[in-house]
Write a protein that holds these residues in place. Structure first.
Motif, short mmCIF file in Angstrom:
data_model
loop_
_atom_site.label_atom_id
_atom_site.label_comp_id
_atom_site.label_asym_id
_atom_site.label_seq_id
_atom_site.Cartn_x
_atom_site.Cartn_y
_atom_site.Cartn_z
N GLY A 268 -5.26 -1.31 6.99
CA GLY A 268 -5.79 -0.10 7.60
C GLY A 268 -6.12 -0.21 9.06
N GLY A 269 -5.51 -1.16 9.78
CA GLY A 269 -5.71 -1.27 11.22
C GLY A 269 -6.90 -2.08 11.67
N THR A 270 -7.70 -2.62 10.74
CA THR A 270 -8.88 -3.39 11.12
C THR A 270 -8.50 -4.70 11.79
N ASP A 271 -9.44 -5.27 12.57
CA ASP A 271 -9.24 -6.59 13.17
C ASP A 271 -9.48 -7.72 12.17
N ALA B 215 0.85 -1.20 0.00
CA ALA B 215 0.00 0.00 0.00
C ALA B 215 0.88 1.24 0.00
N LYS B 216 0.47 2.26 -0.74
CA LYS B 216 1.26 3.49 -0.83
C LYS B 216 1.41 4.17 0.52
N ASP B 217 0.39 4.07 1.38
CA ASP B 217 0.47 4.74 2.67
C ASP B 217 1.08 3.88 3.76
N GLY B 218 1.53 2.67 3.40
CA GLY B 218 2.18 1.80 4.37
C GLY B 218 1.26 1.22 5.42
N ALA B 219 -0.05 1.36 5.25
CA ALA B 219 -1.00 0.97 6.30
C ALA B 219 -1.53 -0.45 6.13
N THR B 220 -0.96 -1.22 5.22
CA THR B 220 -1.30 -2.63 5.11
C THR B 220 -0.14 -3.43 5.68
N ALA C 44 -6.34 3.73 9.96
CA ALA C 44 -5.70 3.16 11.14
C ALA C 44 -6.79 2.57 12.01
N GLY C 45 -6.38 1.72 12.95
CA GLY C 45 -7.36 1.04 13.79
C GLY C 45 -7.05 1.18 15.26
N ALA D 37 -9.28 6.32 15.71
CA ALA D 37 -9.01 6.09 14.30
C ALA D 37 -10.27 5.60 13.60
N ASP D 38 -10.39 5.93 12.32
CA ASP D 38 -11.64 5.64 11.61
C ASP D 38 -11.85 4.15 11.38
N THR D 39 -10.78 3.34 11.40
CA THR D 39 -10.92 1.91 11.13
C THR D 39 -10.82 1.09 12.41
N ASP D 40 -10.97 1.71 13.55
CA ASP D 40 -10.94 0.96 14.79
C ASP D 40 -12.24 0.18 14.94
#
Length: 713
Positions: free
Chosen positions: A170-173, A144-149, A682-683, A646-649
């Motif tokens: 993206g931080g999800t469970d 991922a371009k944003d490094g969040a995977t 993020a999660g 975070a929006d993906t928590d």
């Protein structure tokens, strides 16, 4: 096995430092709509004007607009903190060192993670033999371009031919499971969706066991409750819809299940839970007879009364660490082929907590915890006395993974003033040699790590770690101090390294970690003393810790900050309502803030073990008494507050923090700010890329230092 005690959170040990003499501009908070929602709860009228903020930000434009407006205000404020750049630079420097994960041996191959320092995510490598050349197997930085995977869990097959791993986006469970051919480096077509809270367990080379939930309804993945978890078997080379159901409890949709396979491949052990408590049922599947019996599960432990941690199995023998009849745990074994199988005690309960054990070679490695610090020893498989392992002072040891016949094991040791170093231990001699040691930009010996005990409100003796530079300690002058706590879910807080915390210490501050009741530092009794109707003990312990730091001349009276995440975010919110005068600043991260509705989202239903049931009158009265959202004291001066989420928590849904912040900003709490920082992609904390971690740490440090008077030296 996935331990559900971690469901509520993890260790959120970030810290802070920065100050400017310039006055801060007045904050104009966004207008937040108030709805006229009032409900009757056991005769009490409870208002919930900000319930609309519970909606998923992805599907609710009005909530998305509110998030954007709040972030704009917070970013503008944080940008005005002159030390923000300084702390970003120092945190980056403290993170810029090569770090390794614990090696895992499979066949003749050694698998391990490595981050050169500032890479967004750690990469996974393999060596053929310890002296072999490293080969890059997986680079999540290209995902991922944003490094969040992120690369989450991973497990090689027994001979090391395949690697099963999980992907966190993206931080999800939620996790996606994939398989790699180690020799060729090629990805297999196999892909598993909707796995969550799962272990990874190979069944020979033919496939693996995993846990998943039914696919959620469209648009409900990040908020709907998690029910009907089941264990499945996936055969390599087939599609997910062909997976075989191994174990499920459709009559009990609230039960969850995870699977492990013993190192010899003989037995599959299914561990079932009903919440976050360490209370499990255990079933065993004899894989040697699978063609004849299928996935026939034999009950081994019934009743959901005690903790059972699988150590290992060999043939028809199993070893467990359990707190059955032993609140601080003991080691037991069982012969499944005996005429009347009974548990045999190998290591009885001691004063120290037996955290875990492992079989390596022909010996047992035991990990103990004493006053929240680690020590370990080696004994014979028959329980015969062995030898203790020397560890480097107050810290946390982890690892000691292996299997019968292995000549070696690896472990990590870390403390507040030093990152994890990896050691290889010869199991016969007990001697250890460094496998990977960090090269640091500072001198760990310049910092003092000590443990003190203080007295809580009811007379209970509570331990606390205190970390300062030796120069600060020798000067004996009170300094801005950051107090961290958690206090729940049987989770023990132990010493560990944080680059953000080091920036706070370098700037001349002190850090304190209080081992509150509700945690797992002293076994079942300590946990029970801080949950449900006893939850107020946790808040009393935290408040007493702050008072102790000031009385002992460690913390400045007007320079004490508090921080906590997840259940610790609840802790911060509760103590701010109860003792706003004690603290100068606070950071509440991904907190559980509405104690009357926590059980309505994602994993929240599990938490009733620690919190109680909002729809039961006795529990409701306790929850209502401390719920952060419902007990804000209008007209009372509060400390400066920074809420983060975070929006993906999808562990603690961000609506908790949204509603709490809206209520703070609507009240008259004095002149100090009440801000919220909302991360995107993020999660709950895990999987966060390095740059995002640095930015968040710098924001927190600058905010706390502004209000505690910490000025970097």
């Amino acid at each position: 096995m996935f331990r559900l005690r971690a469901l509520i959170g993890g260790l959120w040990l970030a810290v802070s430092a920065a100050i400017t003499a310039e006055p801060m501009p007045e904050i104009n908070y966004p207008e937040t709509r108030r709805d006229n929602i009032v409900e009757d709860h056991f005769g009490e009228q409870i208002a919930d004007p900000y319930r609309w903020l519970e909606a998923d930000v992805r599907n609710a434009p009005e909530v998305a607009d509110w998030v954007a407006s709040e972030n704009a205000v917070t970013e503008s404020y944080l940008a005005g903190l002159t030390q923000r750049g300084h702390f970003a630079e120092r945190i980056r420097a403290f993170m810029d060192f090569e770090r390794f994960g614990l090696p895992v041996k499979a066949g003749k191959r050694y698998f391990y993670t490595r981050n050169t320092g500032l890479q967004p995510q750690a990469q996974l490598f393999v060596r053929k033999g310890l002296g072999g050349d490293p080969k890059l197997l997986i680079d999540p930085n290209a995902w991922a371009k944003d490094g969040a995977t992120a690369l989450d869990a991973w497990e090689p097959s027994d001979n090391g031919h395949y690697l099963l791993y999980s992907v966190q986006d993206g931080g999800t469970d939620w996790r996606i499971l994939r398989v790699l051919d180690v020799k060729t480096g090629e990805m297999l077509d196999d892909e598993i969706r909707w796995a969550k809270f799962t272990a990874l367990a190979w069944v020979g080379e033919e496939g693996f066991l995993y846990s998943r939930f039914p696919a959620p309804e469209e648009g409900a993945a990040f908020q709907s409750l998690n029910y009907n978890q089941a264990v499945y078997f996936h055969r390599l080379g087939t599609s997910q819809d062909q997976d075989e159901l191994v174990y499920a409890t459709p009559d009990h949709p609230d039960h969850g299940h995870s699977a492990q396979v013993t190192q010899d491949g003989r037995l599959a052990v299914i561990t079932s839970h009903v919440g976050t408590d360490a209370r499990y049922e255990v079933h065993v599947i004899d894989l040697a007879h699978r063609k004849r019996d299928g996935w026939k599960a034999r009950p081994l432990v019934n009743g959901f009364t005690d903790d059972w941690k699988l150590v290992e199995g060999a043939g028809h023998y199993l070893w467990f660490v359990t707190n059955k009849d032993a609140p601080r745990y003991r080691l037991v074994s069982i012969d499944l082929e005996a005429d009347a199988p009974e548990w045999y005690e190998l290591v009885p309960e001691r004063e120290d907590i037996l955290e875990r054990a492992g079989i390596v070679g022909d010996q047992l490695v035991l990990n103990y915890m004493r006053d929240a610090a680690s020590h370990a020893e080696i004994i014979g498989l028959d329980g015969s006395p062995g030898r203790k392992l020397a560890l480097n002072g107050i810290g946390t040891a982890s690892g000691f993974r292996g299997k019968p016949g292995d000549p070696e094991t690896f472990f990590a040791f870390t403390s507040f003033n030093c990152p994890a170093a990896i050691y290889r231990m010869d199991i016969e001699t007990g001697k250890s040699k460094p496998f990977a040691q960090p090269s640091l930009c500072y001198d760990p010996d310049a910092y003092l790590v000590e443990q003190r005990f203080y007295t809580s409100k009811d007379g209970t003796r509570v331990p606390m770690f205190i970390v300062r530079s030796k120069a600060v300690a020798e000067a004996g002058t009170p300094v801005p101090t950051l107090l961290y706590g958690y206090g729940g879910f049987d989770v023990a807080l132990t010493p560990g390294f944080s680059a953000t915390r080091m920036a706070w210490l370098e700037a001349g501050g002190a850090f304190a970690l209080a081992n509150l009741r509700g945690g797992g530092e002293y076994g079942r009794e300590w946990h029970d003393a801080g949950r449900r109707e006893n939850k107020q003990n946790v808040f009393d312990d935290f408040i007493a810790a702050g008072e102790f730091l000031i009385e002992q001349g460690i913390a400045k009276k007007d320079g004490l900050a508090v921080q906590g995440g997840s259940n610790g975010g609840l802790l911060v919110g509760a103590v701010l309502n109860q003792r706003p005068d004690l603290f100068a600043a606070a950071v509440a991260q991904v907190g559980v803030m509405d104690m009357l509705r926590f059980d309505r989202f994602t994993a929240g239903r599990y938490w009733v073990d620690d919190y109680g049931y909002p729809d039961r009158e006795a529990d409701f009265k306790v929850l209502r008494s401390y719920s952060p959202y419902h007990n804000i004291r209008d007209g009372v001066d509060y400390p400066a507050i920074l809420v983060t989420t975070a929006d993906t928590d999808d562990r603690v849904v961000p609506g908790h923090s949204f509603k709490y912040t809206a209520a703070l900003q609507a009240a008259d709490l004095g002149d100090k700010p009440q801000l919220i920082r909302i991360e995107t992609r993020a999660g709950h904390g895990s999987g966060k890329p390095t740059d995002k971690a640095i930015e968040e740490g710098a924001d927190i440090l600058a905010f706390l230092a502004q209000w505690t008077g910490l000025s970097p030296r």
